[in-house]
Motif scaffolding. Structure first.
Motif, PDB file in Angstrom:
ATOM      1  N   TYR A 131      39.172  85.294  86.778  1.00  0.00           N
ATOM      2  CA  TYR A 131      38.893  83.696  87.219  1.00  0.00           C
ATOM      3  C   TYR A 131      37.301  83.644  86.836  1.00  0.00           C
ATOM      4  O   TYR A 131      36.423  84.241  87.148  1.00  0.00           O
ATOM      5  CB  TYR A 131      38.895  83.944  88.821  1.00  0.00           C
ATOM      6  N   ALA A 132      37.079  82.435  86.230  1.00  0.00           N
ATOM      7  CA  ALA A 132      35.559  82.430  85.539  1.00  0.00           C
ATOM      8  C   ALA A 132      34.372  82.410  86.376  1.00  0.00           C
ATOM      9  O   ALA A 132      33.518  82.819  85.907  1.00  0.00           O
ATOM     10  CB  ALA A 132      35.899  81.210  84.626  1.00  0.00           C
ATOM     11  N   GLY A 133      34.852  81.927  87.518  1.00  0.00           N
ATOM     12  CA  GLY A 133      33.494  82.059  88.288  1.00  0.00           C
ATOM     13  C   GLY A 133      33.292  83.327  88.783  1.00  0.00           C
ATOM     14  O   GLY A 133      32.356  83.740  89.207  1.00  0.00           O
ATOM     15  N   GLN A 149      33.057  87.639  84.620  1.00  0.00           N
ATOM     16  CA  GLN A 149      32.354  87.166  83.552  1.00  0.00           C
ATOM     17  C   GLN A 149      32.331  87.971  82.356  1.00  0.00           C
ATOM     18  O   GLN A 149      33.157  88.646  81.916  1.00  0.00           O
ATOM     19  CB  GLN A 149      31.352  86.542  84.080  1.00  0.00           C
ATOM     20  N   GLN A 150      31.033  88.325  81.911  1.00  0.00           N
ATOM     21  CA  GLN A 150      30.786  88.986  80.517  1.00  0.00           C
ATOM     22  C   GLN A 150      31.438  90.508  80.639  1.00  0.00           C
ATOM     23  O   GLN A 150      31.967  90.979  79.918  1.00  0.00           O
ATOM     24  CB  GLN A 150      29.370  89.067  80.269  1.00  0.00           C
ATOM     25  N   TRP A 151      31.069  91.058  82.096  1.00  0.00           N
ATOM     26  CA  TRP A 151      31.495  92.455  82.173  1.00  0.00           C
ATOM     27  C   TRP A 151      32.963  92.545  81.702  1.00  0.00           C
ATOM     28  O   TRP A 151      33.353  93.636  81.577  1.00  0.00           O
ATOM     29  CB  TRP A 151      31.141  92.942  83.416  1.00  0.00           C
ATOM     30  N   GLU A 152      33.704  91.501  82.238  1.00  0.00           N
ATOM     31  CA  GLU A 152      35.298  91.615  82.307  1.00  0.00           C
ATOM     32  C   GLU A 152      35.596  91.586  80.463  1.00  0.00           C
ATOM     33  O   GLU A 152      36.519  91.955  80.284  1.00  0.00           O
ATOM     34  CB  GLU A 152      35.840  90.475  83.165  1.00  0.00           C
ATOM     35  N   ARG A 153      34.829  90.651  80.156  1.00  0.00           N
ATOM     36  CA  ARG A 153      35.137  90.370  78.694  1.00  0.00           C
ATOM     37  C   ARG A 153      34.840  91.806  77.806  1.00  0.00           C
ATOM     38  O   ARG A 153      35.480  91.996  76.935  1.00  0.00           O
ATOM     39  CB  ARG A 153      34.401  89.260  78.029  1.00  0.00           C
ATOM     40  N   TYR A 173      44.906  83.022  84.520  1.00  0.00           N
ATOM     41  CA  TYR A 173      43.485  82.816  84.716  1.00  0.00           C
ATOM     42  C   TYR A 173      43.247  81.503  85.319  1.00  0.00           C
ATOM     43  O   TYR A 173      44.015  80.624  85.555  1.00  0.00           O
ATOM     44  CB  TYR A 173      42.976  82.752  83.173  1.00  0.00           C
ATOM     45  N   GLY A 174      41.967  81.384  85.786  1.00  0.00           N
ATOM     46  CA  GLY A 174      41.362  80.323  86.597  1.00  0.00           C
ATOM     47  C   GLY A 174      40.146  79.873  86.232  1.00  0.00           C
ATOM     48  O   GLY A 174      39.173  80.782  85.836  1.00  0.00           O
ATOM     49  N   THR A 175      39.669  78.672  86.295  1.00  0.00           N
ATOM     50  CA  THR A 175      38.590  77.856  86.039  1.00  0.00           C
ATOM     51  C   THR A 175      37.555  78.351  87.193  1.00  0.00           C
ATOM     52  O   THR A 175      36.211  77.923  86.984  1.00  0.00           O
ATOM     53  CB  THR A 175      38.432  76.589  85.688  1.00  0.00           C
ATOM     54  N   VAL A 176      37.724  78.881  88.260  1.00  0.00           N
ATOM     55  CA  VAL A 176      37.011  78.807  89.683  1.00  0.00           C
ATOM     56  C   VAL A 176      36.551  80.251  89.881  1.00  0.00           C
ATOM     57  O   VAL A 176      36.976  81.149  89.329  1.00  0.00           O
ATOM     58  CB  VAL A 176      37.787  77.906  90.447  1.00  0.00           C
ATOM     59  N   ASN A 177      36.513  80.472  91.123  1.00  0.00           N
ATOM     60  CA  ASN A 177      36.468  81.725  91.618  1.00  0.00           C
ATOM     61  C   ASN A 177      37.657  82.481  92.107  1.00  0.00           C
ATOM     62  O   ASN A 177      38.733  81.784  92.178  1.00  0.00           O
ATOM     63  CB  ASN A 177      35.462  81.715  93.049  1.00  0.00           C
ATOM     64  N   ALA A 178      37.686  83.787  92.023  1.00  0.00           N
ATOM     65  CA  ALA A 178      38.595  84.690  92.300  1.00  0.00           C
ATOM     66  C   ALA A 178      39.719  84.192  93.463  1.00  0.00           C
ATOM     67  O   ALA A 178      40.840  84.500  93.645  1.00  0.00           O
ATOM     68  CB  ALA A 178      38.494  86.080  92.287  1.00  0.00           C
ATOM     69  N   LEU A 233      32.508  75.747  84.463  1.00  0.00           N
ATOM     70  CA  LEU A 233      32.741  75.175  82.995  1.00  0.00           C
ATOM     71  C   LEU A 233      32.169  76.103  81.958  1.00  0.00           C
ATOM     72  O   LEU A 233      32.783  76.524  81.047  1.00  0.00           O
ATOM     73  CB  LEU A 233      32.374  73.803  82.714  1.00  0.00           C
ATOM     74  N   THR A 234      30.902  76.565  82.104  1.00  0.00           N
ATOM     75  CA  THR A 234      30.218  77.385  81.128  1.00  0.00           C
ATOM     76  C   THR A 234      31.079  78.703  80.887  1.00  0.00           C
ATOM     77  O   THR A 234      31.335  79.162  79.873  1.00  0.00           O
ATOM     78  CB  THR A 234      28.652  77.793  81.606  1.00  0.00           C
ATOM     79  N   GLU A 235      31.573  79.205  81.967  1.00  0.00           N
ATOM     80  CA  GLU A 235      32.086  80.434  81.910  1.00  0.00           C
ATOM     81  C   GLU A 235      33.665  80.372  81.424  1.00  0.00           C
ATOM     82  O   GLU A 235      34.153  81.241  80.588  1.00  0.00           O
ATOM     83  CB  GLU A 235      32.219  81.480  83.076  1.00  0.00           C
ATOM     84  N   THR A 236      34.144  79.390  81.714  1.00  0.00           N
ATOM     85  CA  THR A 236      35.512  78.937  81.082  1.00  0.00           C
ATOM     86  C   THR A 236      35.425  78.895  79.819  1.00  0.00           C
ATOM     87  O   THR A 236      36.481  79.273  79.181  1.00  0.00           O
ATOM     88  CB  THR A 236      36.106  77.545  81.996  1.00  0.00           C
TER      89      THR A 236
END
Length: 322
Positions: free
Chosen positions: A222-224, A227-231, A249-254, A262-265
């Motif tokens: 979930y993009a919120g 983030q980079q650590w998961e990538r 996957y989601g565009t928001v918090n877990a 949007l930036t992380e998505t």
């Protein structure tokens, strides 16, 4: 911090990341899927990408478990895959208390996906599936006997293991279910849940399942929150040879709450597109929460219509059709 970017800029961005309209990348075009190294390939050995939508838990939104909804997911959400989520054990019921009712809901989606020339990822929506192994083996034996001859079918026999015990708990569970499925269906793709809500790919990469073909390992993000650590974890696992499928996957918090990040998505889309990864958005839901793709009260016949999409839904659909 919430990042507001006009939708037309999102459309321009996604078009620059060599995506295709997923609705056109059908089963009749690609046929039997297989795993080649870390890549998902079609019947011709060419890399293929699945992009689409997950339904919400079957026990709470059964009104979307029908062909009308699946039609909308393909045509208006521009998807070549749909993911029914069969609830297993909730306070409101599930497969453990109503196996016939839940099975009928999932079968309706599978039948609709086959008719609509889509792939269908059948999710055993469980967090402690190792405690329900007998029921799981029974279900996947039946499922693979009934549908294993169709190239549309993809199995997801453990949604999100909570436990970190991959080698001693989660891996043996997967091996038992794989054996059951393969007795009836030697070829179709199986996507395997990984520890800590399908985020710890590193644990699976350190001790992958051996002597099996056409298996991948699931990543949920979930993009919120992720983030980079998961990538970084994901990249390291893929670099180590682990084939990864983003089954949720989601565009928001877990916790499915807003805001849309949007930036992380977009960072995740770029990461996945660079690697040709397949991914399924959560969720075709009209619940009043950030992860829902639909506004409250959306009927099945309006699923994925533009005027019924939420902020998250609009971003996902723009990407699916790019």
């Amino acid at each position: 911090m919430r990042c507001f970017i006009p939708l037309f800029l999102v459309s321009i961005w996604v078009g620059s990341v060599f995506s295709k309209d997923a609705a056109l990348e059908t089963v009749s075009k690609h046929g039997q899927l297989a795993v080649d190294g870390v890549n998902l390939v079609n019947q011709y050995g060419e890399k293929v990408q699945l992009k689409g939508m997950s339904l919400f838990w079957s026990v709470w939104m059964p009104y979307y478990y029908n062909k009308t909804t699946v039609d909308g997911i393909k045509e208006y959400c521009h998807s070549n895959i749909v993911r029914p989520m069969m609830a297993i054990d909730t306070q409101d019921g599930g497969y453990l208390t109503d196996p016939e009712g839940e099975t009928a809901l999932i079968d309706a989606v599978i039948d609709a996906a086959i008719e609509d020339d889509m792939y269908v990822l059948v999710d055993w929506q469980d967090f402690e599936a190792e405690n329900h192994l007998e029921q799981s083996l029974f279900y996947f034996d039946r499922l693979s006997k009934k549908y294993g001859s169709y190239p549309n079918i993809i199995y997801e026999p453990y949604n999100e293991p909570i436990t970190l015990e991959w080698s001693s708990l989660v891996k043996p569970y997967h091996e038992a279910v794989i054996k059951t499925i393969r007795a009836n269906d030697p070829d179709n793709l199986i996507v395997l849940g990984t520890p800590q809500w399908s985020q710890r790919l590193d644990l699976a990469a350190a001790d992958p399942i051996q002597n099996q073909t056409n298996i991948m390992y699931s990543l949920h993000f979930y993009a919120g929150t992720h983030q980079q650590w998961e990538r970084d974890i994901t990249k390291a696992a893929i670099d180590a040879g682990l084939p990864v499928f983003v089954s949720e996957y989601g565009t928001v918090n877990a916790d499915a709450s807003p805001p849309v990040n949007l930036t992380e998505t977009l960072a995740w889309y770029e990461f996945m597109e660079e690697r040709g990864m397949s991914y399924v958005n959560f969720a075709v839901s009209d619940k009043d929460e950030g992860a829902a793709a639909l506004i409250p009260g959306t009927p099945p016949e309006k699923v994925c219509r533009e005027e019924y999409l939420t902020e998250s839904g609009k971003i996902v659909v723009e990407h699916n059709k790019a």
